[in-house]
Write a protein that holds these residues in place. Structure first.
Motif, mmCIF file in Angstrom:
data_model
loop_
_atom_site.group_PDB
_atom_site.id
_atom_site.type_symbol
_atom_site.label_atom_id
_atom_site.label_comp_id
_atom_site.label_asym_id
_atom_site.label_seq_id
_atom_site.Cartn_x
_atom_site.Cartn_y
_atom_site.Cartn_z
ATOM 1 N N CYS A 42 0.840 -1.196 0.000
ATOM 2 C CA CYS A 42 0.000 0.000 0.000
ATOM 3 C C CYS A 42 0.876 1.248 0.000
ATOM 4 N N GLY A 43 0.220 2.394 -0.117
ATOM 5 C CA GLY A 43 0.962 3.644 -0.168
ATOM 6 C C GLY A 43 1.272 4.194 1.204
ATOM 7 N N GLU A 44 0.273 4.157 2.078
ATOM 8 C CA GLU A 44 0.407 4.817 3.382
ATOM 9 C C GLU A 44 -0.521 4.109 4.358
ATOM 10 N N VAL A 45 -0.129 4.057 5.617
ATOM 11 C CA VAL A 45 -0.995 3.510 6.670
ATOM 12 C C VAL A 45 -1.085 4.508 7.813
ATOM 13 N N ALA A 46 -2.173 4.432 8.588
ATOM 14 C CA ALA A 46 -2.171 5.017 9.925
ATOM 15 C C ALA A 46 -1.538 3.964 10.831
ATOM 16 N N GLU A 47 -0.572 4.384 11.625
ATOM 17 C CA GLU A 47 0.281 3.410 12.312
ATOM 18 C C GLU A 47 -0.408 2.736 13.494
ATOM 19 N N TRP A 48 -1.643 3.137 13.833
ATOM 20 C CA TRP A 48 -2.383 2.419 14.872
ATOM 21 C C TRP A 48 -3.405 1.459 14.239
ATOM 22 N N GLU A 49 -3.351 1.330 12.916
ATOM 23 C CA GLU A 49 -4.335 0.512 12.211
ATOM 24 C C GLU A 49 -3.646 -0.670 11.510
ATOM 25 N N THR A 50 -3.389 -0.518 10.217
ATOM 26 C CA THR A 50 -2.937 -1.649 9.399
ATOM 27 C C THR A 50 -1.657 -2.292 9.930
ATOM 28 N N SER A 51 -0.681 -1.484 10.288
ATOM 29 C CA SER A 51 0.607 -2.059 10.689
ATOM 30 C C SER A 51 0.483 -2.837 11.995
ATOM 31 N N GLU A 52 -0.370 -2.383 12.924
ATOM 32 C CA GLU A 52 -0.568 -3.151 14.164
ATOM 33 C C GLU A 52 -1.326 -4.442 13.893
ATOM 34 N N TYR A 53 -2.245 -4.393 12.959
ATOM 35 C CA TYR A 53 -2.976 -5.608 12.581
ATOM 36 C C TYR A 53 -2.004 -6.640 11.981
ATOM 37 N N ILE A 54 -1.120 -6.175 11.124
ATOM 38 C CA ILE A 54 -0.147 -7.099 10.514
ATOM 39 C C ILE A 54 0.824 -7.615 11.578
ATOM 40 N N ARG A 55 1.232 -6.755 12.480
ATOM 41 C CA ARG A 55 2.141 -7.203 13.544
ATOM 42 C C ARG A 55 1.490 -8.328 14.350
ATOM 43 N N ASP A 56 0.218 -8.148 14.746
ATOM 44 C CA ASP A 56 -0.469 -9.200 15.504
ATOM 45 C C ASP A 56 -0.707 -10.452 14.654
ATOM 46 N N THR A 57 -0.995 -10.252 13.372
ATOM 47 C CA THR A 57 -1.177 -11.391 12.466
ATOM 48 C C THR A 57 0.058 -12.283 12.487
ATOM 49 N N ARG A 58 1.209 -11.656 12.408
ATOM 50 C CA ARG A 58 2.462 -12.417 12.380
ATOM 51 C C ARG A 58 2.737 -13.072 13.735
ATOM 52 N N SER A 59 2.355 -12.390 14.821
ATOM 53 C CA SER A 59 2.580 -12.967 16.156
ATOM 54 C C SER A 59 1.731 -14.217 16.379
ATOM 55 N N MET A 60 0.604 -14.308 15.695
ATOM 56 C CA MET A 60 -0.214 -15.523 15.855
ATOM 57 C C MET A 60 0.222 -16.610 14.883
ATOM 58 N N GLY A 61 1.279 -16.356 14.120
ATOM 59 C CA GLY A 61 1.873 -17.403 13.295
ATOM 60 C C GLY A 61 1.485 -17.382 11.838
#
Lengths: 319, 319
Positions: A254-273
């Motif tokens: 993507c072009g841009e994210v709000a850093e309390w939205e998409t990037s935190e979702y992806i971070r948690d996605t990866r933490s769950m494996g």
């Protein structure tokens, strides 16, 4: 600190395709675009006397906007940010420049080209609606407004309509620049399915093809990516997450994210494996190919008027 | 592409300090915080029977929140995002963790510490209001919700109130971490006046002190900077620009920008010849010192309960 944002719909009937204070032509018939139909908004006979010496091939800014809108197969939007930000519809166009942002530098280059009509994808005055009341007296705003006015430059935003072109003009510009146009699937336009590619090479590819010096990403560089969700610009965390829910891509670009939205979702996605990654290109460079796409699309529709793409480029350095 | 955002005020009387579905204690007296006064919301006698074996030094989550709010010298906010995101007010606290984001990783570390109360500055569920209806069935949301519920972890957001502490707790944490606390001026809290420092060294300083691997910036590295506008977090383009109008800083240091707002304003500022720069730290790391500041501030107020700061860290890599 976060300010509270709410996504709202574009359905305020008070907003017109042109701000009323910009429609100065004496014989302009008035009324909303949706009431009149696009074709009747800027009849060719309406240009001001001062510009009629430009010759039979000349077109006004309003006529060019009409031409663009006639070629977008959607009903006129009742509310849109695609309005004139400077200039008037009756100005005879001496040349068109397409760009992402009508920056001061892009305006100066437009003047050097002896063009007078900038078609920009994004806002001119630092907020999505280009509201200017709060900027009255601001030195940067006044400088830019004067630069535009003193050089008789018109600026029109081409945002809501280019995204509604079938296919989305920005998307096709980006896909073409990435060499992925053959992967376009009209049934699933936001997904590109590639041969399995490590994230590392995917990052190198998008940087090289889009001319980006550095991207931000979340992921394992060795992850094999096949399903790519491509969302140029800044469409918001909810739209990113809903696309991921629907399409389960290996990576979202993507072009841009709000850093309390998409990037935190992806971070948690990866933490769950789940090996799902994110590449953030930067807003300007993620959509600039869309404004390059405008040139071959628009040029045949405005014979006699030169259409030039000027990249507004990424404003950031990295250290 | 940009979604339309509007900044709105926190004045919806339907929003309470706790979501009603989270207040499960049988003897909870009900009613809004502003109607009851903070001190009466969680009387010490109200803890559930199941937790009374924790001893005379024990405090419930609700009592700890009460204690925090009693120490913030503002009237209760009629509307706030500082609500419980998981757990209930009557849970007896076994330990407190302060952090920027209650990520899955931070939750796991909290469980290992045998703590059960996370105080987080930013949202838990990927949107500012922590609305979860749209996430029902989402695998990441369900995983995180279950991780919290199955381990009896409470999460409370400490955002609106910490920024209203006098002085702003996040600001003081960041100033202290930067070694700039002696430059704090209560009359102009957002401005730090330093001895003249080249932008290059200023960037190195903030990276080293805040533990940041890479920042985005706009500016000339040799520019001498004296007046620093410091805006941790993502307070929005309009607030950035209005601060610049008021204070005319040499550089704005902030956590996050919308790329059609602050960064374009700075780019045009520089094009008109004004040497004003921008450093974008990244949201998480720009405010994390504020959640470190919470530890010495809160620990004396909750004797017998361990308060630990866990940095949620920057999610991004650069390539």
């Amino acid at each position: 600190m976060i300010y509270l944002y709410l996504v709202i719909e574009f359905h305020n009937p008070m907003r017109k395709i042109f701000r009323s204070d910009q429609v100065t032509r004496r014989d302009f018939v008035g009324g909303s675009l949706s009431a009149l139909g696009i074709a009747s908004v800027f009849p060719a006979s309406g240009r001001t006397q001062a510009f009629t010496s430009a010759g039979p091939q000349s077109l006004t800014v309003g006529e060019i906007i009409d031409t663009i809108l006639k070629n977008i197969p959607v009903d006129p939007l009742r509310e849109t940010v695609d309005t004139l930000k400077a200039g008037t519809p009756d100005m005879v166009c001496t040349g068109i420049v397409s760009t992402m942002f009508a920056t001061v530098e892009v305006i100066r280059k437009t003047i050097l080209l002896k063009s007078n009509f900038i078609i920009a994808h994004e806002p001119t005055f630092y907020n999505h609606l280009d509201e200017t009341g709060w900027l009255e007296g601001d030195k940067v705003y006044e400088f830019k407004k004067n630069l535009l006015n003193q050089n008789n430059i018109a600026v029109w935003r081409f945002h809501d309509y280019i995204h509604r072109h079938q296919p989305d003009g920005v998307r096709m510009g980006v896909l073409t620049k990435l060499g992925w146009e053959s992967y376009y699937d009209a049934n699933s336009p936001r997904i590109v399915t590639l041969p399995a590619t490590p994230l590392k090479y995917l990052i190198s590819h998008v940087k090289n093809k889009l001319g980006i010096s550095k991207v931000r990403y979340i992921g394992d560089q060795s992850q094999l990516c096949r399903r790519i969700a491509l969302m140029p610009g800044a469409s918001g965390g909810r739209s990113h997450i809903q696309l991921i829910q629907e399409e389960r891509p290996d990576v979202l670009i993507c072009g841009e994210v709000a850093e309390w939205e998409t990037s935190e979702y992806i971070r948690d996605t990866r933490s769950m494996g789940t090996p799902r990654s994110l590449i953030v290109l930067g807003h300007a460079q993620s959509e600039e190919p869309g404004m390059d796409w405008v040139v071959p699309w628009l040029q045949p529709k405005v014979p006699g008027i030169k259409v030039t793409h000027i990249a507004s480029d990424n404003p950031f350095s990295f250290s």
